[in-house]
Design an enzyme around this catalytic site. Structure first.
Site, PDB file in Angstrom:
ATOM      1  N   GLY A   1      -4.439  -4.542   5.748  1.00 20.47           N
ATOM      2  CA  GLY A   1      -3.373  -4.357   6.739  1.00 20.47           C
ATOM      3  C   GLY A   1      -3.589  -3.082   7.527  1.00 20.47           C
TER       4      GLY A   1
ATOM      5  N   LYS B   1      -1.023  -0.932  -4.505  1.00 21.39           N
ATOM      6  CA  LYS B   1      -2.246  -0.166  -4.205  1.00 21.39           C
ATOM      7  C   LYS B   1      -1.808   1.240  -3.859  1.00 21.39           C
ATOM      8  CE  LYS B   1      -4.767  -0.030   0.219  1.00 21.39           C
ATOM      9  NZ  LYS B   1      -5.531  -0.861   1.178  1.00 21.39           N
TER      10      LYS B   1
ATOM     11  N   SER C   1       0.864  -1.177   0.000  1.00 19.95           N
ATOM     12  CA  SER C   1       0.000   0.000   0.000  1.00 19.95           C
ATOM     13  C   SER C   1       0.903   1.230   0.000  1.00 19.95           C
ATOM     14  CB  SER C   1      -0.885  -0.033   1.248  1.00 19.95           C
ATOM     15  OG  SER C   1      -1.657   1.137   1.342  1.00 19.95           O
TER      16      SER C   1
ATOM     17  N   ASP D   1      -7.205   3.049  -3.165  1.00 16.83           N
ATOM     18  CA  ASP D   1      -7.946   3.067  -1.893  1.00 16.83           C
ATOM     19  C   ASP D   1      -8.226   4.516  -1.511  1.00 16.83           C
ATOM     20  OD1 ASP D   1      -9.021   2.729   0.618  1.00 16.83           O
ATOM     21  OD2 ASP D   1      -7.282   1.706   1.480  1.00 16.83           O
TER      22      ASP D   1
ATOM     23  N   ASP E   1     -13.968  -1.703   2.613  1.00 14.12           N
ATOM     24  CA  ASP E   1     -13.062  -1.922   3.744  1.00 14.12           C
ATOM     25  C   ASP E   1     -13.787  -1.432   5.003  1.00 14.12           C
ATOM     26  OD1 ASP E   1     -11.097  -1.723   5.713  1.00 14.12           O
ATOM     27  OD2 ASP E   1      -9.666  -0.583   4.529  1.00 14.12           O
TER      28      ASP E   1
ATOM     29  N   LYS F   1     -10.196  -7.428   7.319  1.00 18.80           N
ATOM     30  CA  LYS F   1      -9.255  -7.066   8.384  1.00 18.80           C
ATOM     31  C   LYS F   1      -9.847  -7.570   9.686  1.00 18.80           C
ATOM     32  CE  LYS F   1      -7.604  -2.681   6.396  1.00 18.80           C
ATOM     33  NZ  LYS F   1      -7.846  -1.213   6.436  1.00 18.80           N
TER      34      LYS F   1
ATOM     35  N   ASN G   1     -10.184   5.486   1.155  1.00 19.34           N
ATOM     36  CA  ASN G   1     -10.492   5.667   2.584  1.00 19.34           C
ATOM     37  C   ASN G   1     -11.661   6.649   2.785  1.00 19.34           C
ATOM     38  OD1 ASN G   1      -7.184   4.960   3.075  1.00 19.34           O
ATOM     39  ND2 ASN G   1      -8.687   3.974   4.391  1.00 19.34           N
TER      40      ASN G   1
ATOM     41  N   GLU H   1     -11.169   0.774  -3.642  1.00 21.80           N
ATOM     42  CA  GLU H   1     -11.468   0.447  -2.244  1.00 21.80           C
ATOM     43  C   GLU H   1     -12.138   1.629  -1.540  1.00 21.80           C
ATOM     44  OE1 GLU H   1      -7.974  -1.163  -0.414  1.00 21.80           O
ATOM     45  OE2 GLU H   1      -8.768  -0.995   1.627  1.00 21.80           O
TER      46      GLU H   1
ATOM     47  N   LYS I   1      -3.007   5.061  -2.402  1.00 18.88           N
ATOM     48  CA  LYS I   1      -4.018   5.832  -1.701  1.00 18.88           C
ATOM     49  C   LYS I   1      -4.428   6.999  -2.591  1.00 18.88           C
ATOM     50  CE  LYS I   1      -4.062   3.618   2.230  1.00 18.88           C
ATOM     51  NZ  LYS I   1      -5.305   3.061   2.800  1.00 18.88           N
TER      52      LYS I   1
HETATM   53  C1  NPQ Z   1      -6.454   0.733   4.643  1.00 21.59           C
HETATM   54  N1  NPQ Z   1      -4.137   0.447   5.545  1.00 21.59           N
HETATM   55  O1  NPQ Z   1      -6.438  -0.256   3.955  1.00 21.59           O
HETATM   56  C2  NPQ Z   1      -5.396   0.991   5.696  1.00 21.59           C
HETATM   57  C3  NPQ Z   1      -5.685   2.097   6.579  1.00 21.59           C
HETATM   58  C4  NPQ Z   1      -4.639   2.709   7.414  1.00 21.59           C
HETATM   59  C5  NPQ Z   1      -2.079  -0.483   4.768  1.00 21.59           C
HETATM   60  O2  NPQ Z   1      -3.400   0.946   3.499  1.00 21.59           O
HETATM   61  C6  NPQ Z   1      -1.462   4.095  11.008  1.00 21.59           C
HETATM   62  C7  NPQ Z   1      -2.064   2.945  11.439  1.00 21.59           C
HETATM   63  C8  NPQ Z   1      -1.783   4.606   9.773  1.00 21.59           C
HETATM   64  C9  NPQ Z   1      -3.003   2.310  10.657  1.00 21.59           C
HETATM   65  C10 NPQ Z   1      -3.070   4.477   7.739  1.00 21.59           C
HETATM   66  C11 NPQ Z   1      -3.271   0.371   4.529  1.00 21.59           C
HETATM   67  C12 NPQ Z   1      -2.726   3.969   8.984  1.00 21.59           C
HETATM   68  C13 NPQ Z   1      -3.353   2.805   9.431  1.00 21.59           C
HETATM   69  C14 NPQ Z   1      -4.019   3.830   6.973  1.00 21.59           C
HETATM   70  C15 NPQ Z   1      -4.294   2.184   8.632  1.00 21.59           C
HETATM   71  O3  NPQ Z   1      -7.365   1.514   4.518  1.00 21.59           O
HETATM   72 MG    MG Z   2      -8.540   0.532   3.017  1.00 17.98          MG
END
Ligand code: NPQ
Ligand code: MG
Length: 382
Positions: free
Chosen positions: A294, A164, A138, A192, A242, A266, A194, A217, A166
């Site tokens: 993750g 992937k 990611s 992704d 997610d 997750k 978010n 995502e 963001k």
């Molecule tokens: C997701 N993770 O899939 C997340 C969200 C995410 C690996 O992209 C600190 C701790 C910062 C946890 C940023 C990935 C973070 C976190 C993003 C989790 O949406």
């Molecule tokens: Mg995500």
């Protein structure tokens, strides 16, 4: 599953520096603050990871809240009540609403302890059928397109099987198109958001449709199931939820509604690895592919994720990167890439050992909560 009698729980808040800042649509992190739980049982010990962030940005949970819920509600429900089958932990704390990441940590610690007592690996217990899982990475929002290209090139050189990135408004179509043009049609690529968009951005998001993405995502808000279903009718790119998928029940609803064509699983977000397996089962029964997400886990959570991702319905590469994607120094031996894959641990329980010295070096707060009658063992427990 073997029942265990917990004599107490050790709780530690860790702060581990990240090798580079990680930026998403909800903010930028320079270190990982995370809670580890150690369950000490009559015959073994086990570890669990609570994947909350210090601020409630990804979901409503956060570190201080998790610390409070562990000590005032979860530990009292599980200590001094006799032997517990780890499969019954979720039921025993069901009256506590929400706090799924916090519950997941305690359940995992007791599962790890019970599996040590049985001498069985977590992967075998969950029903894994593979020894290795493909490793995706990611990539955070970058300061420039050049920085993005250099970073992705580096991950591809390391062998990562899937990229992937963001995205957020202002950093979406252009960086994604650049990656597709630079690295070609064979690159496994997904994005992704978010939850950074609304349904009125459908026209913008449609511009991603000719970039051959595996999925988009969580484009919309956590509680926008109906809007995700509406968006899906306007996009060719599969939607993967997610944040929205907080239980097997919601997973079934989202699939039925047409809100999600792929699911990011997750364990923390859904209240534990046992619920995560139920989501895998529901999705598989519907022909919906899943992959393992993750949360910047330490080696403890990373080991558990690798085991989960080895189940047969996990047909897309997960966000299970090598440890050095995030950490120069982890609390376990690092997970490393082997031809773009991560080896699933085979030892008893999670199959990783927490290094006492490295753990101590990153601990910023700790406690020991003994079971009634085990107060005297506190010093031994620590
Ligand atoms: C997701 N993770 O899939 C997340 C969200 C995410 C690996 O992209 C600190 C701790 C910062 C946890 C940023 C990935 C973070 C976190 C993003 C989790 O949406
Ligand atoms: Mg995500």
């Amino acid at each position: 599953m073997t029942s265990v009698t917990p004599h107490g729980f050790e709780t530690r808040v860790l702060r581990i520096p990240l090798v580079a800042p990680f930026e998403t649509s909800f903010g930028r992190q320079d270190e990982r603050e995370v809670i580890l739980v150690r369950a000490v049982t009559a015959g073994a010990e086990g570890w669990g990871e609570c994947v909350t962030m210090p601020m409630p940005l990804y979901s409503s949970e956060h570190t201080e809240g998790a610390w409070d819920v562990l000590h005032r509600f979860l530990y009292p429900a599980l200590l001094g009540v006799g032997p517990i089958n780890p499969r019954h932990v979720a039921g025993r704390v069901e009256h506590i609403v929400g706090h799924r990441m916090t519950k997941a940590a305690v359940e995992l610690a007791l599962l790890d302890a019970a599996l040590h007592e049985r001498d069985e690996s977590f992967a075998s217990y969950l029903g894994a059928d593979r020894t290795h899982v493909p490793s995706g990475v990611s990539v955070g929002i970058m300061p420039s397109l050049d920085a993005l290209l250099a970073t992705v090139q580096d991950y591809l050189d390391q062998g990562y099987a899937r990229i992937k990135i963001k995205i957020r408004p202002g950093w979406d179509v252009e960086p994604t198109r650049l990656l597709r043009r630079t690295f070609g049609d064979d690159l496994l690529l997904q994005v992704d958001a978010n939850a950074a968009y609304t349904l009125s951005d459908a026209r913008l998001l449609r511009q991603l449709d000719d970039l051959g993405l595996l999925l988009i995502e969580q484009p919309l808000a956590e509680d926008d199931l109906v809007q995700h279903a509406a968006l899906a009718t306007q996009l060719q790119t599969p939607i993967c939820l997610d944040e929205s998928i907080v239980s097997a029940k919601v997973a079934a609803d989202a699939i039925t509604l047409g809100a999600t064509q792929v699911i990011n699983v997750k364990a923390g977000r859904v209240g534990g690895y046992l619920e995560a397996v139920r989501i895998h089962d529901v999705a598989r029964a519907h022909g919906v592919p899943v992959w393992c997400g993750g949360m910047l886990e330490t080696g403890v959570g990373r080991a558990a994720n690798a085991a989960l991702a080895a189940l047969p319905g996990f047909t897309l590469p997960g966000d299970i990167s090598a440890s050095d994607r995030f950490y120069a120094q982890d609390v376990t031996d690092p997970f490393v890439l082997d031809e773009g894959r991560i080896a699933v641990p085979t030892g008893p329980g999670l199959g990783v050992e927490v290094d006492a010295e490295r753990l101590e070096a990153v601990t910023v707060r700790q406690s020991w909560t003994p079971a009634p009658g085990h107060e005297a063992a506190a010093v031994v427990g620590l």
